[in-house]
Design a protein around this motif. Structure first.
Motif, PDB file in Angstrom:
ATOM      1  N   VAL A 138      37.333   7.032 -18.429  1.00 33.47           N
ATOM      2  CA  VAL A 138      37.842   6.387 -19.533  1.00 33.47           C
ATOM      3  C   VAL A 138      36.652   5.947 -20.486  1.00 33.47           C
ATOM      4  CG1 VAL A 138      39.354   4.705 -20.776  1.00 33.47           C
ATOM      5  CG2 VAL A 138      40.064   5.835 -18.530  1.00 33.47           C
ATOM      6  N   THR A 139      35.717   5.180 -19.808  1.00 37.29           N
ATOM      7  CA  THR A 139      34.634   4.396 -20.453  1.00 37.29           C
ATOM      8  C   THR A 139      33.295   5.075 -20.740  1.00 37.29           C
ATOM      9  OG1 THR A 139      33.585   3.477 -18.462  1.00 37.29           O
ATOM     10  CG2 THR A 139      35.401   2.081 -19.694  1.00 37.29           C
ATOM     11  N   GLY A 140      33.238   6.298 -19.715  1.00 38.94           N
ATOM     12  CA  GLY A 140      31.853   7.003 -19.801  1.00 38.94           C
ATOM     13  C   GLY A 140      31.092   6.013 -19.027  1.00 38.94           C
ATOM     14  N   PRO A 141      29.675   6.499 -18.857  1.00 34.14           N
ATOM     15  CA  PRO A 141      28.662   5.457 -18.266  1.00 34.14           C
ATOM     16  C   PRO A 141      28.514   4.064 -18.719  1.00 34.14           C
ATOM     17  CG  PRO A 141      27.517   7.466 -19.138  1.00 34.14           C
ATOM     18  CD  PRO A 141      29.067   7.422 -19.765  1.00 34.14           C
ATOM     19  N   VAL A 142      28.527   3.331 -18.107  1.00 37.41           N
ATOM     20  CA  VAL A 142      28.419   1.851 -18.321  1.00 37.41           C
ATOM     21  C   VAL A 142      27.076   1.320 -17.555  1.00 37.41           C
ATOM     22  CG1 VAL A 142      29.318  -0.481 -18.341  1.00 37.41           C
ATOM     23  CG2 VAL A 142      30.663   1.381 -18.630  1.00 37.41           C
ATOM     24  N   ARG A 143      26.120   0.631 -18.419  1.00 34.23           N
ATOM     25  CA  ARG A 143      24.924   0.174 -17.608  1.00 34.23           C
ATOM     26  C   ARG A 143      25.052  -1.133 -17.423  1.00 34.23           C
ATOM     27  NH1 ARG A 143      19.521   1.800 -17.751  1.00 34.23           N
ATOM     28  NH2 ARG A 143      20.456   3.719 -19.087  1.00 34.23           N
ATOM     29  N   ILE A 144      24.656  -1.620 -16.397  1.00 29.12           N
ATOM     30  CA  ILE A 144      24.723  -3.206 -15.831  1.00 29.12           C
ATOM     31  C   ILE A 144      23.336  -3.754 -15.705  1.00 29.12           C
ATOM     32  CG2 ILE A 144      25.494  -4.801 -14.054  1.00 29.12           C
ATOM     33  CD1 ILE A 144      27.589  -2.755 -12.998  1.00 29.12           C
ATOM     34  N   THR A 145      22.929  -4.711 -16.471  1.00 25.47           N
ATOM     35  CA  THR A 145      21.949  -5.272 -16.353  1.00 25.47           C
ATOM     36  C   THR A 145      22.065  -6.844 -15.929  1.00 25.47           C
ATOM     37  OG1 THR A 145      21.825  -6.317 -18.720  1.00 25.47           O
ATOM     38  CG2 THR A 145      20.876  -4.110 -18.195  1.00 25.47           C
ATOM     39  N   ALA A 146      21.275  -7.248 -15.078  1.00 29.62           N
ATOM     40  CA  ALA A 146      21.386  -8.375 -14.425  1.00 29.62           C
ATOM     41  C   ALA A 146      19.988  -8.820 -13.576  1.00 29.62           C
ATOM     42  CB  ALA A 146      22.433  -8.523 -13.431  1.00 29.62           C
ATOM     43  N   SER A 147      19.919 -10.150 -13.690  1.00 29.04           N
ATOM     44  CA  SER A 147      18.582 -10.709 -12.719  1.00 29.04           C
ATOM     45  C   SER A 147      19.109 -10.939 -11.284  1.00 29.04           C
ATOM     46  CB  SER A 147      18.260 -12.111 -13.450  1.00 29.04           C
ATOM     47  OG  SER A 147      19.010 -12.893 -13.521  1.00 29.04           O
ATOM     48  N   VAL A 148      20.104 -10.773 -10.861  1.00 29.45           N
ATOM     49  CA  VAL A 148      20.653 -10.795  -9.419  1.00 29.45           C
ATOM     50  C   VAL A 148      20.714  -9.679  -8.763  1.00 29.45           C
ATOM     51  CG1 VAL A 148      21.785 -12.915  -8.706  1.00 29.45           C
ATOM     52  CG2 VAL A 148      22.517 -12.080 -10.503  1.00 29.45           C
ATOM     53  N   PRO A 149      20.384  -9.366  -7.821  1.00 26.71           N
ATOM     54  CA  PRO A 149      20.612  -7.962  -7.184  1.00 26.71           C
ATOM     55  C   PRO A 149      21.924  -7.882  -6.611  1.00 26.71           C
ATOM     56  CG  PRO A 149      19.247  -9.425  -5.604  1.00 26.71           C
ATOM     57  CD  PRO A 149      19.313 -10.174  -6.874  1.00 26.71           C
ATOM     58  N   SER A 150      22.577  -6.948  -6.450  1.00 27.24           N
ATOM     59  CA  SER A 150      23.776  -6.461  -5.660  1.00 27.24           C
ATOM     60  C   SER A 150      23.539  -6.517  -4.207  1.00 27.24           C
ATOM     61  CB  SER A 150      24.551  -5.662  -6.309  1.00 27.24           C
ATOM     62  OG  SER A 150      23.988  -4.217  -5.800  1.00 27.24           O
ATOM     63  N   ARG A 151      24.505  -6.667  -3.424  1.00 23.31           N
ATOM     64  CA  ARG A 151      24.184  -6.628  -1.954  1.00 23.31           C
ATOM     65  C   ARG A 151      24.254  -5.139  -1.667  1.00 23.31           C
ATOM     66  NH1 ARG A 151      28.300 -10.223   0.969  1.00 23.31           N
ATOM     67  NH2 ARG A 151      28.085  -8.530   2.619  1.00 23.31           N
ATOM     68  N   HIS A 152      24.747  -4.327  -2.881  1.00 25.93           N
ATOM     69  CA  HIS A 152      24.808  -2.946  -2.349  1.00 25.93           C
ATOM     70  C   HIS A 152      23.454  -2.338  -2.292  1.00 25.93           C
ATOM     71  CE1 HIS A 152      26.168   1.239  -2.335  1.00 25.93           C
ATOM     72  NE2 HIS A 152      26.094   1.367  -3.510  1.00 25.93           N
ATOM     73  N   GLN A 153      22.344  -3.175  -3.380  1.00 22.53           N
ATOM     74  CA  GLN A 153      20.933  -2.655  -3.405  1.00 22.53           C
ATOM     75  C   GLN A 153      20.968  -1.464  -4.229  1.00 22.53           C
ATOM     76  OE1 GLN A 153      18.770  -4.814  -2.475  1.00 22.53           O
ATOM     77  NE2 GLN A 153      20.475  -6.090  -1.854  1.00 22.53           N
ATOM     78  N   GLN A 154      21.750  -1.135  -5.104  1.00 17.73           N
ATOM     79  CA  GLN A 154      21.350  -0.078  -6.085  1.00 17.73           C
ATOM     80  C   GLN A 154      20.556  -0.818  -7.239  1.00 17.73           C
ATOM     81  OE1 GLN A 154      24.864   1.871  -7.583  1.00 17.73           O
ATOM     82  NE2 GLN A 154      23.880   2.973  -9.401  1.00 17.73           N
ATOM     83  N   PRO A 155      19.709  -0.267  -7.730  1.00 17.15           N
ATOM     84  CA  PRO A 155      18.856  -1.060  -8.670  1.00 17.15           C
ATOM     85  C   PRO A 155      19.680  -1.181  -9.893  1.00 17.15           C
ATOM     86  CG  PRO A 155      17.519   1.014  -7.995  1.00 17.15           C
ATOM     87  CD  PRO A 155      18.871   0.896  -7.150  1.00 17.15           C
ATOM     88  N   VAL A 156      19.667  -2.682 -10.412  1.00 17.35           N
ATOM     89  CA  VAL A 156      20.385  -3.030 -11.195  1.00 17.35           C
ATOM     90  C   VAL A 156      19.708  -2.660 -12.664  1.00 17.35           C
ATOM     91  CG1 VAL A 156      21.269  -5.192 -12.483  1.00 17.35           C
ATOM     92  CG2 VAL A 156      21.068  -5.043 -10.230  1.00 17.35           C
ATOM     93  N   GLY A 157      20.715  -2.229 -13.792  1.00 16.28           N
ATOM     94  CA  GLY A 157      20.180  -1.692 -14.801  1.00 16.28           C
ATOM     95  C   GLY A 157      20.444  -0.034 -15.060  1.00 16.28           C
ATOM     96  N   PHE A 158      20.903   0.735 -13.909  1.00 13.45           N
ATOM     97  CA  PHE A 158      21.178   1.924 -13.916  1.00 13.45           C
ATOM     98  C   PHE A 158      22.684   2.104 -14.242  1.00 13.45           C
ATOM     99  CE2 PHE A 158      17.521   2.406 -10.650  1.00 13.45           C
ATOM    100  CZ  PHE A 158      16.857   3.080 -11.724  1.00 13.45           C
ATOM    101  N   PRO A 159      23.185   3.126 -14.774  1.00 12.38           N
ATOM    102  CA  PRO A 159      24.633   3.117 -15.143  1.00 12.38           C
ATOM    103  C   PRO A 159      25.320   3.077 -13.653  1.00 12.38           C
ATOM    104  CG  PRO A 159      23.303   5.170 -16.157  1.00 12.38           C
ATOM    105  CD  PRO A 159      22.483   4.370 -15.088  1.00 12.38           C
ATOM    106  N   ALA A 160      26.549   2.525 -13.972  1.00 14.36           N
ATOM    107  CA  ALA A 160      27.266   2.438 -12.691  1.00 14.36           C
ATOM    108  C   ALA A 160      27.682   3.607 -12.051  1.00 14.36           C
ATOM    109  CB  ALA A 160      28.679   1.753 -13.047  1.00 14.36           C
ATOM    110  N   GLY A 161      27.593   3.923 -10.751  1.00 11.78           N
ATOM    111  CA  GLY A 161      27.858   4.928 -10.015  1.00 11.78           C
ATOM    112  C   GLY A 161      26.623   6.031  -9.964  1.00 11.78           C
ATOM    113  N   GLY A 162      25.462   5.610 -10.541  1.00 12.52           N
ATOM    114  CA  GLY A 162      24.291   6.830 -10.669  1.00 12.52           C
ATOM    115  C   GLY A 162      22.958   6.351 -10.793  1.00 12.52           C
ATOM    116  N   THR A 163      22.235   7.066 -10.999  1.00 17.56           N
ATOM    117  CA  THR A 163      21.011   6.660 -11.377  1.00 17.56           C
ATOM    118  C   THR A 163      20.423   7.425 -12.782  1.00 17.56           C
ATOM    119  OG1 THR A 163      19.965   8.517 -10.226  1.00 17.56           O
ATOM    120  CG2 THR A 163      19.782   6.777  -9.017  1.00 17.56           C
TER     121      THR A 163
END
Length: 124
Positions: free
Chosen positions: A98-123
């Motif tokens: 529905v939304t298309g790619p959404v970028r998440i930016t943060a200064s806290v890493p996620s436990r999943h360790q996907q680099p923050v700042g990449f679109p949700a679900g990918g690189t």
């Protein structure tokens, strides 16, 4: 935040039993003048409970600005639990059709360790 199509105030649900206003999720919708960049700026604490409100807000923002780049910015959140960042990333993956790619930016890493700042679900 106000829904520009209906004039209704948009509020994120809060967990019961918490101090009023203390742990309430607060989100600012920042829109560039040309409408090409829309950012949901989280200014309240992001917890496992409060993160549930962001995916529906992303859907609403995308409906208002379908051709924009959509970002969820966690830099101004006073607290962002790593688990909540993971849950947010996964919930945005669920609404991505529905939304298309959404970028998440943060200064806290996620436990999943996907680099923050990449679109949700990918690189990028």
């Amino acid at each position: 935040m106000t829904d520009m199509t209906t004039g209704a105030e948009l509020r994120a649900p809060t967990a019961r039993g918490r101090a009023p206003g203390g742990d309430r999720l607060s989100v600012l919708l920042r829109i560039d003048l040309d409408g090409r960049h829309v950012t949901l700026v989280v200014t309240g604490p992001l917890t496992g409970t409060s993160q549930k409100a962001l995916a529906p807000l992303a859907v609403r923002a995308r409906a208002l600005f379908p051709e924009s780049d959509l970002t969820v910015d966690l830099h101004e959140a006073p607290e962002a639990e790593p688990t909540a960042v993971d849950l947010l990333r996964w919930s945005l993956d669920e609404v991505q059709p529905v939304t298309g790619p959404v970028r998440i930016t943060a200064s806290v890493p996620s436990r999943h360790q996907q680099p923050v700042g990449f679109p949700a679900g990918g690189t990028p």
